[in-house]
Design a protein around this motif. Structure first.
Motif, mmCIF file in Angstrom:
data_model
loop_
_atom_site.group_PDB
_atom_site.id
_atom_site.type_symbol
_atom_site.label_atom_id
_atom_site.label_comp_id
_atom_site.label_asym_id
_atom_site.label_seq_id
_atom_site.Cartn_x
_atom_site.Cartn_y
_atom_site.Cartn_z
ATOM 1 N N VAL A 1 4.868 -7.051 -14.103
ATOM 2 C CA VAL A 1 5.538 -7.456 -13.376
ATOM 3 C C VAL A 1 6.449 -6.207 -12.539
ATOM 4 O O VAL A 1 6.807 -5.314 -13.485
ATOM 5 N N SER A 2 6.583 -6.332 -10.895
ATOM 6 C CA SER A 2 7.558 -5.510 -10.931
ATOM 7 C C SER A 2 8.442 -5.208 -10.104
ATOM 8 O O SER A 2 7.903 -6.700 -8.789
ATOM 9 N N TYR A 3 8.783 -4.562 -9.408
ATOM 10 C CA TYR A 3 10.193 -4.742 -7.766
ATOM 11 C C TYR A 3 9.171 -5.257 -6.779
ATOM 12 O O TYR A 3 9.312 -5.913 -5.814
ATOM 13 N N VAL A 4 7.788 -4.336 -6.295
ATOM 14 C CA VAL A 4 6.878 -4.630 -5.176
ATOM 15 C C VAL A 4 6.792 -6.367 -5.484
ATOM 16 O O VAL A 4 6.276 -6.530 -3.852
ATOM 17 N N ASP A 5 5.977 -6.897 -6.409
ATOM 18 C CA ASP A 5 5.870 -8.507 -6.558
ATOM 19 C C ASP A 5 6.761 -8.559 -5.994
ATOM 20 O O ASP A 5 6.919 -9.588 -4.963
ATOM 21 N N ARG B 1 1.019 -1.193 0.237
ATOM 22 C CA ARG B 1 -0.009 0.148 0.137
ATOM 23 C C ARG B 1 1.235 1.271 -0.031
ATOM 24 O O ARG B 1 0.425 1.994 -0.468
ATOM 25 N N THR B 2 2.175 1.126 0.790
ATOM 26 C CA THR B 2 2.837 2.200 0.959
ATOM 27 C C THR B 2 3.575 2.926 -0.304
ATOM 28 O O THR B 2 3.703 3.987 -1.223
ATOM 29 N N GLU B 3 3.494 1.753 -1.093
ATOM 30 C CA GLU B 3 4.906 2.111 -2.613
ATOM 31 C C GLU B 3 3.519 2.351 -3.579
ATOM 32 O O GLU B 3 3.961 3.197 -3.968
ATOM 33 N N LEU B 4 2.471 2.057 -3.118
ATOM 34 C CA LEU B 4 1.553 1.963 -4.980
ATOM 35 C C LEU B 4 1.475 3.847 -4.936
ATOM 36 O O LEU B 4 1.344 4.701 -5.961
ATOM 37 N N ARG B 5 1.814 5.139 -3.546
ATOM 38 C CA ARG B 5 1.528 6.181 -3.894
ATOM 39 C C ARG B 5 3.023 6.670 -4.797
ATOM 40 O O ARG B 5 2.252 7.924 -4.940
ATOM 41 N N ASN B 6 3.772 6.285 -4.422
ATOM 42 C CA ASN B 6 4.623 6.669 -5.507
ATOM 43 C C ASN B 6 5.784 5.758 -6.692
ATOM 44 O O ASN B 6 6.401 5.647 -6.778
ATOM 45 N N PHE B 7 4.987 4.560 -6.686
ATOM 46 C CA PHE B 7 5.280 4.341 -8.486
ATOM 47 C C PHE B 7 5.750 4.700 -9.479
ATOM 48 O O PHE B 7 4.604 5.363 -10.286
ATOM 49 N N ASP B 8 6.655 3.996 -10.362
ATOM 50 C CA ASP B 8 6.871 4.675 -11.401
ATOM 51 C C ASP B 8 6.180 3.345 -12.175
ATOM 52 O O ASP B 8 7.100 2.425 -12.412
ATOM 53 N N ARG B 9 6.137 4.010 -12.863
ATOM 54 C CA ARG B 9 5.018 3.114 -13.977
ATOM 55 C C ARG B 9 6.381 2.518 -14.823
ATOM 56 O O ARG B 9 6.477 1.122 -15.321
ATOM 57 N N SER B 10 7.359 3.323 -15.066
ATOM 58 C CA SER B 10 8.776 2.646 -15.918
ATOM 59 C C SER B 10 9.232 1.913 -15.524
ATOM 60 O O SER B 10 10.143 1.849 -16.122
ATOM 61 N N MET B 11 9.084 1.250 -14.135
ATOM 62 C CA MET B 11 9.882 -0.425 -13.489
ATOM 63 C C MET B 11 8.715 -0.941 -13.983
ATOM 64 O O MET B 11 9.520 -1.714 -13.373
ATOM 65 N N ILE B 12 8.411 -0.969 -14.860
ATOM 66 C CA ILE B 12 6.755 -1.874 -14.624
ATOM 67 C C ILE B 12 8.431 -3.603 -15.938
ATOM 68 O O ILE B 12 8.593 -2.556 -16.894
ATOM 69 N N GLY C 1 -3.308 1.631 -10.783
ATOM 70 C CA GLY C 1 -3.801 2.508 -9.853
ATOM 71 C C GLY C 1 -5.133 2.315 -9.146
ATOM 72 O O GLY C 1 -5.620 2.447 -9.018
ATOM 73 N N LEU C 2 -5.222 0.798 -9.803
ATOM 74 C CA LEU C 2 -7.013 0.324 -9.476
ATOM 75 C C LEU C 2 -7.079 -0.864 -7.980
ATOM 76 O O LEU C 2 -5.933 -1.246 -7.950
#
Length: 269
Positions: free
Chosen positions: A46-50, A26-37, A102-103
C-alpha cells in the motif's frame, strides 16, 4: 429497489468521481518514490496514493448517497457490510503492486450494493482512460458504447485471465492443476494483476473468462456487475451465486460450464 434511487444518473456521477481521482493517481505515478511503499502483510502493499485516493472517493461518494455505508480496502473498520441498506464497495487502486512497479495496469473499482445485491458498478482503467460501467437491468457500457461478453463457447478458442494468490497458499497445488488444465485447452492465460480490469475485459469480450481465488469484495463487486449486465455468468468455483464475499470467482460468457468443469476437477471445497 428503492424508488428514490435512479441508478443511471447516479452511475454518471460515479464515473466523473473516478476520473477525477484517476487523474490524481496518474499524476502521482510520474514521481512516485518506491521508498514510500508500506506493507499491510506478506506481499500486501500500500502507499499514500491508495490511502489518499480512498479518502477522496469516500468524501465524494458520501455526497452522492449520504445514507450509504462503505466496504473499503484501506479502512480496516469498513471490511464488512453493516446494517445499512446501501453500501459502496470501494477499491481506490486495484493493481497496487503494478502501480508501485510502474506497470500501467491498474484501476479504480466502485460498486453499489443494496443489502447483499450489487446493483451498480464502475471500473475506471486509468492508463487507457477507459471507463466501464453498468447498473441493474441497464446493460453494461464502455465510454458510452454498449458492451457484451464473448459468444465463444469452446475453451479451445478462448483466452482466459487469472491471478495468483499472494498470501494464502493452502490451495496452491490444486490451483496449479487448474492452470495446467486451462493452459492445455485454451489460447492461453493472462495474469494482468488487477481483478477489476480482468472482469471489465471479460465484460467487453477481450477475455472469454476470468477465474481467481483469495479475493476480497472490493476486488470483484463492480466487475461482477459489469459481466452480468453484459450478458455473462458469474459464480464461485462451486457454481453458486456467492462470488463477491466467497473469495473465489468464475466470470465468463458462453463458456462458463466448460470453465467450471476444469476447475471442479481439482478444487477442494
Amino acid at each position: 429497489m428503492s424508488s428514490t434511487i435512479d441508478l443511471q444518473p447516479l452511475v454518471e456521477q460515479v464515473i466523473q468521481i473516478t476520473k477525477d481521482v484517476g487523474y490524481f493517481i496518474r499524476t502521482e505515478l510520474r514521481n512516485f518514490d518506491r521508498s514510500m511503499i508500506e506493507y499491510k502483510g506478506k506481499n500486501d502493499l500500500v502507499s499514500y496514493v491508495d490511502k489518499r485516493s480512498e479518502e477522496m472517493l469516500i468524501k465524494a461518494l458520501t455526497k452522492v448517497l449520504p445514507e450509504a455505508g462503505f466496504v473499503s480496502e484501506e479502512d480496516s473498520a469498513n471490511h464488512q457490510l453493516s446494517s445499512k441498506e446501501y453500501h459502496w464497495v470501494v477499491d481506490p487502486l486495484d493493481g497496487t503492486t503494478n502501480f508501485l512497479h510502474g506497470l500501467p495496469i491498474f484501476a479504480i473499482s466502485i460498486a453499489l450494493m443494496q443489502n447483499t445485491e450489487v446493483i451498480a458498478g464502475v471500473v475506471y482503467e486509468i492508463n487507457r482512460n477507459e471507463c466501464f460501467y453498468a447498473w441493474k437491468d441497464g446493460g453494461a457500457y464502455m465510454d458510452n458504447a454498449k458492451i457484451r461478453v464473448s459468444s465463444t463457447q469452446d475453451l479451445s478458442d478462448s483466452l482466459l485471465a487469472t491471478g495468483f494468490p499472494y498470501y494464502n497458499f493452502d490451495q496452491m497445488r490444486n490451483y496449479l492443476e487448474i492452470l495446467n488444465g486451462f493452459m492445455q485447452n485454451t489460447h492461453g492465460l493472462r495474469r494482468m494483476g488487477s481483478a477489476a480490469v480482468d472482469l471489465a475485459y471479460v465484460a467487453c469480450g477481450r477475455f472469454e473468462g476470468f477465474f481467481e481465488y483469495n479475493l476480497k469484495p472490493w476486488d470483484v463487486a463492480a466487475g461482477a456487475c459489469l459481466v452480468q449486465e453484459a450478458g455473462g455468468t458469474v459464480t464461485n468455483f462451486s457454481g453458486g451465486d456467492d462470488s463477491v464475499f466467497k473469495g473465489e470467482i468464475v466470470a465468463s460468457g458462453a463458456g462458463h460450464s466448460q470453465m467450471l468443469e476444469i476447475i471442479q476437477q481439482h478444487w477442494q471445497k
